[in-house]
Design an enzyme around this catalytic site. Structure first.
Site, PDB file in Angstrom:
ATOM      1  N   GLU A  61       6.027  -8.126   3.384  1.00 14.37           N
ATOM      2  CA  GLU A  61       5.304  -8.146   2.112  1.00 14.37           C
ATOM      3  C   GLU A  61       5.912  -9.127   1.121  1.00 14.37           C
ATOM      4  OE1 GLU A  61       6.232  -5.472   3.770  1.00 14.37           O
ATOM      5  OE2 GLU A  61       4.398  -4.338   4.153  1.00 14.37           O
ATOM      6  N   HIS A 130       2.680   7.419  -0.085  1.00 16.68           N
ATOM      7  CA  HIS A 130       1.367   6.871   0.295  1.00 16.68           C
ATOM      8  C   HIS A 130       0.278   7.254  -0.708  1.00 16.68           C
ATOM      9  CE1 HIS A 130       3.028   5.453   3.999  1.00 16.68           C
ATOM     10  NE2 HIS A 130       1.879   5.278   4.598  1.00 16.68           N
TER      11      HIS A 130
HETATM   12  C1  LIG Z   1       6.506  -1.805   4.150  1.00 15.60           C
HETATM   13  C2  LIG Z   1       5.353  -1.271   4.893  1.00 15.60           C
HETATM   14  N1  LIG Z   1       4.352  -2.080   5.237  1.00 15.60           N
HETATM   15  C3  LIG Z   1       3.303  -1.599   5.921  1.00 15.60           C
HETATM   16  C4  LIG Z   1       3.238  -0.307   6.279  1.00 15.60           C
HETATM   17  C5  LIG Z   1       2.046   0.219   7.064  1.00 15.60           C
HETATM   18  N2  LIG Z   1       2.502   0.645   8.373  1.00 15.60           N
HETATM   19  C6  LIG Z   1       2.753   1.925   8.643  1.00 15.60           C
HETATM   20  S1  LIG Z   1       3.373   2.131  10.172  1.00 15.60           S
HETATM   21  C7  LIG Z   1       3.283   0.502  10.509  1.00 15.60           C
HETATM   22  C8  LIG Z   1       3.702  -0.031  11.843  1.00 15.60           C
HETATM   23  C9  LIG Z   1       5.143  -0.044  12.053  1.00 15.60           C
HETATM   24  O1  LIG Z   1       5.388  -0.326  13.378  1.00 15.60           O
HETATM   25  P1  LIG Z   1       6.791  -0.068  14.046  1.00 15.60           P
HETATM   26  O2  LIG Z   1       7.881  -0.363  13.085  1.00 15.60           O
HETATM   27  O3  LIG Z   1       6.806  -0.807  15.319  1.00 15.60           O
HETATM   28  O4  LIG Z   1       6.838   1.494  14.312  1.00 15.60           O
HETATM   29  P2  LIG Z   1       5.910   2.387  15.250  1.00 15.60           P
HETATM   30  O5  LIG Z   1       4.810   2.907  14.390  1.00 15.60           O
HETATM   31  O6  LIG Z   1       5.437   1.563  16.367  1.00 15.60           O
HETATM   32  O7  LIG Z   1       6.785   3.514  15.673  1.00 15.60           O
HETATM   33  C10 LIG Z   1       2.769  -0.191   9.420  1.00 15.60           C
HETATM   34  C11 LIG Z   1       2.512  -1.608   9.411  1.00 15.60           C
HETATM   35  C12 LIG Z   1       4.291   0.525   5.877  1.00 15.60           C
HETATM   36  N3  LIG Z   1       4.293   1.842   6.148  1.00 15.60           N
HETATM   37  N4  LIG Z   1       5.332   0.031   5.201  1.00 15.60           N
END
Ligand SMILES: Cc1ncc(C[n+]2csc(CCOP(=O)(O)OP(=O)(O)O)c2C)c(N)n1
Ligand SMILES: [Mg+2]
Lengths: 348, 312
Positions: A61, A130
């Site tokens: 971001e 959220h």
């Molecule tokens: C700073 C931020 N940006 C975007 C999001 C939206 N978001 C929630 S989960 C996620 C994916 C994260 O993927 P990963 O770190 O690989 O974890 P996984 O869900 O695969 O366990 C995103 C983009 C967020 N929660 N926080």
């Protein structure tokens, strides 16, 4: 017959029309190209305009906001999208220290026409990180415009304006508003900054409802009707610049102001509106003021506490009743099933 | 050892299957990010830890919470939003916490707890303690600046921290391939001067062995920090209780090797039938009791809304 669109489709149509009209418009952000397409608001855009103008980003971001500034400096009009407003906290340096300030600190030599779309979450245990409505942070900072459209009609008109605006615009959506449907003209139109709308006329009390809380104010208005109180409801639409003329004129008439914010009250949009109205009307009109917003705590996910956390049509009606009658007799209307979900039909 | 591992794997799997079963009833009004398919990482890591070691994690919080010894009853109650939950209903599924068992919390904002973990590790070092910190995060977190900034500081100060990247190949629906030019996550850690290794096959014992060795070195103060990238696979949708192969961002074929390599089944087959059935029966009884506890517990009273904002 008026054409009816959802808030989601209104956003998508506005983006589509502007991308068609202006090749410098680009859309990016986390997940804009994924199967869910930001609740559908970006659906089809990548197929239509290609992967250079519409792209998903890494989870970055801070850097992507700075990149938006760079693109804007080079003549593009970026729309940067965040699925939750809470994630904007990672972009604060670029937004507050760079985007907001560049025009001024470079003596007017540059402009930063970026649109930052972000969404406020609610319910289903969105909880602490959220669900925040943090737009007042941005209202505080000169150089940023802030808009929080509450209807599909405004969603389209405000977004088109925001894209064409030559300064950074924080465009605030609400997850619950996404499902709203309403009349939206097919042709392109813009809604200028600093213009509020009186959505219901009344003489007894002025209700100012911000973002999703505008819908709750409309509900409150119906509850108040049943006991003979006529509320005037105002949707400020733009929070910065703020149309204080329209609000003050209404309060001048009603003498009572209840501001219902979709965020905390302390140092928030409601505080600002109350202060501006008071400054305007002191010595002119005796005014009673009440502010409502999120309870001054972190948003709890558990349903009963979450209900208490948010103002709703009934609690707003109760507060407005007290303002009008000058009492605190605890009047709270019984919940009416027909007022659980209102589809807003604005008198435009 | 195998029985311990199996119990932990089976317990996490069954708890989450139970959550998925209950979910459509709307009794759990909390966004659940299930770890079904990914249990081996939490189990392999946490079995190598001591009770006083601590873990920091993400919103995909059930597996590491349980593996580290978090209280199951309190977790279920938390998901139900009950006053008896591990955060009194104020956190929800994304923010499980059990400080008594070293579960230091989880953030819904990707990447944020990595920095908290290194701060905790700094304090442990300052306090001359021989316990250590594990920071769990997904592949998505490696996109964020805070990941790099935290790794740099941890390496600079030789902090007693083990970074565990659970690489399930996706951030929501976006493949790592579309987010990184080089998908070698270990190389990112090495660039910061951190010893890094990838565990490719999701083998719970391999993960366990790596972390055991790392933990020993950290407690000796001989080297650190350590970084492990554990390849793994999420079998359910990103958030919610269903599968999502119909969305088209990945295929069932892609999942098949991981399903064949399911560590829960693998360990089930390694344990003698009688003993296995006993473990399973005990876990099932524990889960039933936890669900009953959650169902029967009261919701928080209205005045709870205003407590815990600041002290007092
Ligand atoms: C700073 C931020 N940006 C975007 C999001 C939206 N978001 C929630 S989960 C996620 C994916 C994260 O993927 P990963 O770190 O690989 O974890 P996984 O869900 O695969 O366990 C995103 C983009 C967020 N929660 N926080
Ligand atoms: Mg991932």
């Amino acid at each position: 017959m008026e054409r009816v669109l959802s808030y989601i489709d209104a956003i998508r149509e506005a983006t589509d029309q502007e991308m068609q009209r202006d090749l410098s418009v680009v859309v990016f952000g986390l997940d804009v190209d994924d199967p869910k397409a930001i609740q559908g608001t970006t659906r089809g855009l990548m197929e239509k305009y290609g992967r250079e103008r519409v792209f998903g980003t890494p989870l970055s971001e801070d850097a992507m906001t700075g990149a938006a500034v760079g693109m804007a400096l080079a003549g593009l009009r970026p729309i940067h999208i965040h699925i939750r407003m809470d994630f904007l906290m990672l972009a604060m340096n670029q937004l507050v220290n760079v985007a907001a300030k560049s025009r001024y600190m470079y003596g007017g030599q540059v402009r930063i026409p970026i649109v930052v779309r972000s969404m406020i979450g609610k319910s289903w245990g969105q909880g602490a990180q959220h669900s925040q409505g943090l737009y007042s942070f941005f209202m505080h900072v000169p150089g940023l415009k802030v808009v929080a459209p509450a209807t599909p009609y405004d969603a389209k008109g405000c977004l088109i304006h925001a894209i064409r605006d030559n300064d950074p615009v924080m465009y605030i959506e609400h997850r619950i508003l996404h499902f709203q449907k309403g009349p939206v003209p097919e042709s392109s139109y813009t809604m200028s900054p600093g213009k509020a709308r009186v959505t219901v006329k009344g003489r007894d009390v002025t209700l100012v409802g911000i973002s999703y809380m505008h819908s709750e104010c409309l509900r409150a208005c119906r509850y108040l009707e049943s006991i003979g109180i006529q509320a005037e409801v105002i949707d400020p639409i733009w929070l910065s610049p703020l149309d204080i003329d329209t609000i003050a004129a209404s309060v001048h008439k009603t003498g009572r102001l209840c501001i219902v914010d979709n965020g905390w009250t302390t140092c928030g949009a409601s505080a600002e509106i109350a202060a501006l109205v008071t400054e305007r009307l002191q010595g002119v009109k005796d005014v009673r003021v009440r502010r409502m917003g999120f309870a001054p705590v972190t948003c709890p996910p558990t349903p009963l506490l979450e209900d208490l956390y948010y103002p709703n049509g009934r609690t707003i009606a109760s507060a407005a009743h007290d303002l009008v009658t000058g009492t605190h007799n605890g009047w709270l209307p019984d919940e009416r099933l027909d007022l659980q979900e209102i589809e807003f039909r604005g008198p435009f | 050892m195998n029985e311990r591992v199996y119990r932990s794997l089976y317990r996490i799997r069954r708890v989450e299957e139970e959550i998925a079963r209950i979910y459509p009833s709307d009794k759990i009004k909390s966004p659940v990010h299930l770890s079904i398919g990914q249990e081996a990482v939490s189990v392999g890591v946490c079995e190598a830890l001591r009770p006083e070691d601590v873990v920091f994690g993400t919103y995909r919080s059930h597996a590491f919470y349980l593996a580290k010894g978090g209280d199951l009853k309190k977790m279920m109650a938390e998901l139900y939003g009950k006053a008896t939950g591990c955060a009194k209903g104020k956190g929800g599924s994304m923010h499980l916490v059990d400080t008594a068992h070293g579960v230091m919390g989880a953030s819904a904002v990707v990447g944020t707890t990595i920095a908290n973990a290194i701060g905790y590790a700094y304090a442990l070092k300052l306090q001359r303690k021989d316990s250590l910190v594990v920071s769990f995060f997904g592949d998505g977190a490696t996109d964020e600046g805070v990941f790099h900034e935290s790794l740099n500081f941890a390496a600079l100060k030789s902090l007693p921290v083990v970074f565990i990247c659970e690489n399930n190949f996706y951030a929501i629906h976006t493949s790592l391939m579309y987010r990184h030019k080089s998908t070698d996550i270990c190389a990112l850690a090495r660039a910061h001067g951190i010893t890094a290794e990838r565990v490719e096959d999701g083998d719970v014992l391999a993960i366990h062995e790596h972390v055991t060795r790392a933990a020993k070195a950290l407690r000796d103060g001989s080297s650190g920090p350590f970084f492990f990238e554990c390849l793994t696979y999420r079998l359910m949708e990103h958030v919610g209780s269903n599968e999502d192969f119909h969305l088209g961002y990945r295929t069932r074929q892609e999942a098949e090797p991981w399903i064949r390599n399911d560590q829960v089944k693998r360990f089930a087959s390694m344990i003698d039938g009688e003993r296995r059935r006993r473990i399973e029966a005990e876990v099932e009884a524990e889960i039933q009791a936890a669900v009953a506890f959650a169902e029967e517990s009261p919701f928080p009273e209205g005045e709870e809304l205003f407590t815990d904002v600041v002290e007092g």
